[in-house]
Design an enzyme around this catalytic site. Structure first.
Site, mmCIF file in Angstrom:
data_model
loop_
_atom_site.group_PDB
_atom_site.id
_atom_site.type_symbol
_atom_site.label_atom_id
_atom_site.label_comp_id
_atom_site.label_asym_id
_atom_site.label_seq_id
_atom_site.Cartn_x
_atom_site.Cartn_y
_atom_site.Cartn_z
ATOM 1 N N HIS A 180 -12.985 -18.783 5.051
ATOM 2 C CA HIS A 180 -13.397 -19.401 6.320
ATOM 3 C C HIS A 180 -14.751 -20.085 6.160
ATOM 4 O O HIS A 180 -15.598 -19.634 5.385
ATOM 5 C CB HIS A 180 -13.440 -18.373 7.453
ATOM 6 C CG HIS A 180 -14.458 -17.278 7.276
ATOM 7 N ND1 HIS A 180 -15.748 -17.367 7.754
ATOM 8 C CD2 HIS A 180 -14.365 -16.061 6.685
ATOM 9 C CE1 HIS A 180 -16.400 -16.251 7.477
ATOM 10 N NE2 HIS A 180 -15.594 -15.437 6.814
ATOM 11 N N HIS B 52 -24.398 -11.446 7.747
ATOM 12 C CA HIS B 52 -24.754 -11.600 9.170
ATOM 13 C C HIS B 52 -26.229 -11.375 9.470
ATOM 14 O O HIS B 52 -26.585 -11.050 10.606
ATOM 15 C CB HIS B 52 -23.919 -10.664 10.067
ATOM 16 C CG HIS B 52 -22.442 -10.883 9.972
ATOM 17 N ND1 HIS B 52 -21.538 -10.243 10.800
ATOM 18 C CD2 HIS B 52 -21.698 -11.675 9.167
ATOM 19 C CE1 HIS B 52 -20.309 -10.627 10.491
ATOM 20 N NE2 HIS B 52 -20.395 -11.499 9.489
ATOM 21 N N GLU C 121 -13.408 -17.482 11.973
ATOM 22 C CA GLU C 121 -13.049 -16.136 11.528
ATOM 23 C C GLU C 121 -14.038 -15.109 12.049
ATOM 24 O O GLU C 121 -13.660 -13.981 12.392
ATOM 25 C CB GLU C 121 -13.007 -16.103 9.996
ATOM 26 C CG GLU C 121 -12.436 -14.804 9.407
ATOM 27 C CD GLU C 121 -13.467 -13.720 9.136
ATOM 28 O OE1 GLU C 121 -13.070 -12.603 8.754
ATOM 29 O OE2 GLU C 121 -14.685 -13.993 9.318
ATOM 30 N N GLU C 122 -15.309 -15.491 12.135
ATOM 31 C CA GLU C 122 -16.350 -14.546 12.528
ATOM 32 C C GLU C 122 -16.238 -14.088 13.979
ATOM 33 O O GLU C 122 -16.841 -13.094 14.370
ATOM 34 C CB GLU C 122 -17.740 -15.148 12.286
ATOM 35 C CG GLU C 122 -18.071 -15.398 10.821
ATOM 36 C CD GLU C 122 -18.226 -14.116 10.021
ATOM 37 O OE1 GLU C 122 -18.070 -13.024 10.593
ATOM 38 O OE2 GLU C 122 -18.487 -14.209 8.813
ATOM 39 N N ASP D 128 -16.809 -20.947 8.947
ATOM 40 C CA ASP D 128 -17.783 -20.670 10.007
ATOM 41 C C ASP D 128 -18.700 -19.534 9.580
ATOM 42 O O ASP D 128 -18.379 -18.762 8.665
ATOM 43 C CB ASP D 128 -17.090 -20.319 11.319
ATOM 44 C CG ASP D 128 -16.369 -18.968 11.265
ATOM 45 O OD1 ASP D 128 -15.615 -18.754 10.296
ATOM 46 O OD2 ASP D 128 -16.556 -18.142 12.182
ATOM 47 N N ASP E 45 -13.061 -13.020 0.553
ATOM 48 C CA ASP E 45 -13.981 -12.748 1.654
ATOM 49 C C ASP E 45 -14.579 -11.349 1.568
ATOM 50 O O ASP E 45 -15.051 -10.811 2.561
ATOM 51 C CB ASP E 45 -13.236 -12.933 2.982
ATOM 52 C CG ASP E 45 -14.156 -13.066 4.182
ATOM 53 O OD1 ASP E 45 -15.370 -13.303 3.982
ATOM 54 O OD2 ASP E 45 -13.676 -12.917 5.319
ATOM 55 N N ASP F 79 -20.993 -15.428 3.452
ATOM 56 C CA ASP F 79 -19.813 -15.048 4.222
ATOM 57 C C ASP F 79 -19.433 -16.229 5.118
ATOM 58 O O ASP F 79 -19.977 -16.374 6.196
ATOM 59 C CB ASP F 79 -20.131 -13.803 5.052
ATOM 60 C CG ASP F 79 -18.983 -13.303 5.890
ATOM 61 O OD1 ASP F 79 -17.851 -13.755 5.664
ATOM 62 O OD2 ASP F 79 -19.227 -12.465 6.773
#
Length: 418
Positions: free
Chosen positions: A78, A384, A175-176, A80, A198, A141
């Protein structure tokens, strides 16, 4: 290695933060910036059937280069980044030949990435590490995963002596915020199975994950002048606080590990009249997952019963939406796809770390949509947040794993072992 560094940095410096409060797909317009860039890059390296749909889902094909039938495999990542921390104006820092000591991310703000706290750093001593500057997340990520997939496809194109079957790649938005697979066209992707790139540290190979749900609680209050509020005011902020205090104090992310589930309050906004609490529920066991959801609903029901006479209607509204389920149920019947990935790692002298994900990936949902999809390491750590980092050598190894999986799949097909 420099080629992978340059590719990765070109991706992470594009802001692609997703937005859980948006109803569009992708949830933010800026995700299109990287999506369109990726489409052009995939065409440039020589992939075929490169498409991007109205929701920014990207797919492309590397045709088979053998004259026998091989299952079509896929690789998914992903683009995003998490809304938990800013992904704007990312300024990556490259630490060469890491010496095992503290890494100063931002001297002015006194932000330090220390192995005393993040001890995983020590396993990458002597390697090249890419970090943030302490003011944003990095975006490994899952832009590390995208880097690895694109680099692996480019390597296979440039080295036709490596035999492989048809390979499909897919890049997703959002995805997040739990929507990465929502509009993924599995039929169009047309693969027998796939792998999400991932995971985190080198060697991770996962086919179990949490069952997940999102919870929205809205507490209602009554605002009255505080000087005359006795017996009249109902403060929704305090109600929300009281509700949260009823949650099991030891069943939170910071106090759980392994297969232990949790309740996680991650957002609160409010005033006297109305307070909204957002939280997530996670558990590997479906039985315990259902029990957790039932607990929240029963707690809301108790609050409503207690305040029914005073408030006149339900004082709290509770909405629980399932987000994804444990992929193990869908992967176990086709365990050879995990075996192939494990063999690929071992042939590259990587120790496979087979464990359950304390989270989820697009693969969680894709597995239930008919595309079995285990998860493989992408190399990043501390996702994150401002302490996120990725060892370049891990991205190189992940790229090699993709190539090796393609090679082993073709070899097994040729020998009639699939």
């Amino acid at each position: 290695m420099q080629h992978i560094i340059d590719r990765f940095i070109s991706y992470v410096t594009v802001d692609t933060e997703s937005d859980p409060n948006s109803e569009s797909t992708p949830s933010t317009k800026k995700q299109w910036d990287l999506a369109n860039k990726l489409v052009e890059e995939l065409k440039q390296i020589g992939l075929e059937e490169v498409t991007i749909d109205e929701n920014a889902y990207i797919m492309a094909t590397l045709p088979s280069n053998v004259d026998f039938e091989v299952p079509t495999i896929g690789f998914v990542s992903h683009f995003d980044t998490s809304p938990d921390f800013s992904g704007a104006n990312v300024k990556p820092q490259i630490v060469k030949d890491y010496d095992g000591k503290d890494i100063v991310l931002n001297k002015e703000l006194n932000i330090v990435l220390s192995p005393a706290y993040f001890d995983d750093l020590l396993q990458y001593k002597g390697q090249t590490i890419i970090t943030t500057d302490g003011t944003t997340l990095l975006g490994a990520d899952d832009k590390a995963g995208i880097t690895e997939i694109v680099s692996a496809m480019e390597h296979l194109i440039k080295n036709p002596d490596i035999k492989h079957g048809r390979i499909r790649i897919g890049f997703t938005p959002d995805e997040e915020i739990g929507r990465g697979a929502h509009k993924f066209d599995v039929a169009k992707f047309n693969a027998d199975w796939a792998y999400t790139m991932d995971g985190s540290q080198i060697g991770e190979l996962e086919y179990e994950n949490f069952n997940a749900a999102g919870v929205k609680l809205t507490f209602n209050g009554k605002s009255v002048h505080p000087g005359y509020a006795k017996g009249k005011m109902i403060n929704s902020v305090l109600l929300a606080n009281k509700f949260i205090s009823k949650l099991p104090q030891k069943e939170v992310p910071e106090k759980t590990t392994g297969y232990e589930g949790f309740f996680h309050v991650n957002h609160i906004t409010g005033s006297i009249e109305a307070t909204e609490v957002q939280m997530i529920i996670r558990d590997h066991s479906m039985k315990k997952f259902k029990k957790r959801k039932k607990f929240i609903k029963s707690l809301a029901k108790k609050f409503n019963k207690k305040y029914a006479e005073k408030f006149g209607s339900d004082i709290v509204q509770c909405t629980i939406d399932d987000q994804y389920y444990n992929m193990r149920e869908k992967v176990e019947p086709v365990m050879h796809i995990v075996d192939i990935a494990e063999k690929a790692m071992k042939e590259l002298n990587i120790k496979p770390l087979i464990k359950a994900i304390r989270g989820g990936t697009d693969g969680s949902q894709l597995s239930y949509m008919g595309l079995p999809c285990p998860n493989i390491f992408a190399g990043g750590h501390n996702f994150h947040g401002k302490y996120e980092y990725v060892p370049v050598e891990s991205m190189v190894k992940a790229t090699e794993v993709i190539v090796k999986i393609a090679e082993i799949t073709a070899e097994r097909a040729k020998n009639g072992k699939i």
